[in-house]
Design an enzyme around this catalytic site. Structure first.
Site, short mmCIF file in Angstrom:
data_model
loop_
_atom_site.label_atom_id
_atom_site.label_comp_id
_atom_site.label_asym_id
_atom_site.label_seq_id
_atom_site.Cartn_x
_atom_site.Cartn_y
_atom_site.Cartn_z
CB ALA A 26 -0.79 -0.26 1.54
CG MET A 27 3.63 1.84 -3.14
SD MET A 27 3.96 1.53 -4.48
CE MET A 27 5.96 2.84 -4.25
CB SER A 28 0.59 7.12 1.05
OG SER A 28 1.76 7.17 1.54
N GLY A 29 2.65 7.17 -1.14
CA GLY A 29 3.42 8.11 -2.06
C GLY A 29 4.37 8.87 -1.28
CB VAL A 31 9.67 9.14 3.28
CG1 VAL A 31 9.68 9.35 4.39
CG2 VAL A 31 11.50 7.94 3.08
CG ASP A 32 7.14 6.58 6.39
OD1 ASP A 32 8.52 6.42 7.09
OD2 ASP A 32 6.60 6.86 7.42
CB CYS A 120 -8.58 6.03 7.42
SG CYS A 120 -7.77 5.66 4.96
N GLY A 144 3.37 0.41 5.45
CA GLY A 144 4.90 1.67 5.84
C GLY A 144 4.33 2.42 7.46
CB CYS A 217 -4.88 13.04 4.04
SG CYS A 217 -6.99 11.57 3.48
#
Length: 380
Positions: A26-29, A31-32, A120, A144, A217
């Site tokens: 799961a990529m939020s964009g 760094v983690d 979420c 992350g 967010c």
């Protein structure tokens, strides 16, 4: 005598080669999650990156520092290109609005102090996205988050991150046992965030120096009022500021501008005692204020409990634990007295101030890093 041909467990806990292990990240964009994806790709795993578009793409493009905004989707895609694994963007805007934003507004207007990041994780990332990962035939899903998953006698256990300053257990207490079996948190053991950034630099990721997101967010610059005003215009209706003893002290421009425990900016100067917001009555359009001692709470009613202990919650009349009643506060000693499998009364050994309905009460083992789950504080 036949030799055991079972291959050793890989770093994600599977008895097969990394190349034969598919993991959805799961990529939020940020760094983690970018480091998680890059780390697993370098180890040879079959990585699939997925980013969720959670709210209006056009509006998001203009806002930096928000998870899953337009710029963050671009950053996640660049990481995938750098490390050579596929990346997909899923439109979860309607799901996010129904599962998170609408409840956030309703909860706030009901006089509660909501924590939408928990909802979420619970309703979007660890439910819908997790099912998508299974549809993609992934062996597991990695995120992350700074939290640890450890193998226990009764299955996977949830533990606090090694770095207490980055620990995200408060926001992940509602992770179920079934979800925990499928999830992986590769950063939970790292000593500090500096180690994560060092890994990002090592992998040559463009997000290595990207600042952490600070706000919720979908709440630009922490301005709750403007978001709720758009969703529920009636929340900006004026009303009375009333003392707990019944005296009308002034007027306000909408309950959305106030939070439990607030002292400054009440607009009722000239009084002999300092007063704090002790209750928000959205239906009556009233902000109730009182002396500081009215904020002190010892007994906390909790419901929607997700229990992660080995024995059932109701297997004993009380549990000696530590609890956290706000993300910014350290755990404090408490006693859980179960009322059912999902409800309990929590007694704080030392009373706390400013506890509000809508916040989470997270349970911790007093003698280890283990998390026993938690629930939602309500009015009782």
């Amino acid at each position: 005598m036949a030799l055991d041909q079972t291959p050793p467990l890989n770093s994600l806990g599977f008895a097969k080669a990394p190349a034969d292990t598919r993991v959805v990240v799961a990529m939020s964009g940020g760094v983690d999650s970018s480091v998680v994806a890059a780390m697993l790709a370098e180890e040879g795993y079959d990585v699939v990156g997925v980013t969720l578009q959670l709210y209006d793409h056009g509006a998001a493009l203009a806002k930096k520092g928000a998870c899953c905004a337009g710029l963050d989707i671009h950053d996640a895609r660049r990481v995938a290109e750098t490390m050579g694994f596929p990346h997909y963007v899923l439109d979860y805007e309607n799901i996010f609005k129904d599962a998170v934003i609408d409840e956030f507004a309703a909860s706030y207007l009901g006089g509660a102090t909501p924590v939408p990041c928990i909802r979420c994780n619970e309703r979007v990332k660890f439910r819908d996205l997790l099912e998508t990962a299974k549809d993609l035939e992934a062996d597991c899903m990695a995120t992350g988050h700074y939290i640890q998953r450890m193998a226990g006698d009764q299955g996977a256990e949830l533990h606090c991150a090694a770095d207490s300053n980055r620990d995200q257990s408060y926001f992940l207490f509602s992770t179920t046992r079934e979800q925990l079996e499928y999830l992986r948190f590769p950063l939970g053991h790292l000593p500090s965030k500096n180690d994560t950034r060092a890994l990002a630099a090592k992998y040559g990721l463009s997000v290595a120096d990207k600042p952490d997101s600070q706000d919720i967010c979908f709440v630009p610059d922490g301005d709750y009022a403007s978001v709720i005003r758009k969703l529920r215009p009636e929340a900006a209706d004026p009303g009375e500021i009333v003392h707990a003893d019944g005296r009308v002290l002034g007027r306000h421009d909408g309950v959305i501008h106030y939070t439990i425990g607030q002292r400054r900016g009440l607009g009722i100067g000239g009084l002999s005692e300092p007063l704090y917001v002790v209750k928000l009555d959205a239906d009556a359009k009233r902000v109730v204020v009182g002396p500081k001692e009215m904020l002190s709470t010892r007994t906390v009613p909790v419901r929607e409990i997700n229990w992660l202990g080995d024995a059932p919650l109701t297997s004993q009349p009380e549990w000696q634990v530590s609890v956290r009643v706000r993300s910014t506060r350290p755990p404090t000693e408490a006693i859980i007295r179960p009322l059912s499998d999902t409800e309990a009364t929590v007694e704080l050994i030392t009373p706390e101030e400013g506890i509000s309905p809508g916040q989470a009460c997270v349970f911790y083992d007093r003698d280890s890093s283990r998390i026993f789950g938690g629930g939602w504080i309500h009015k009782g």
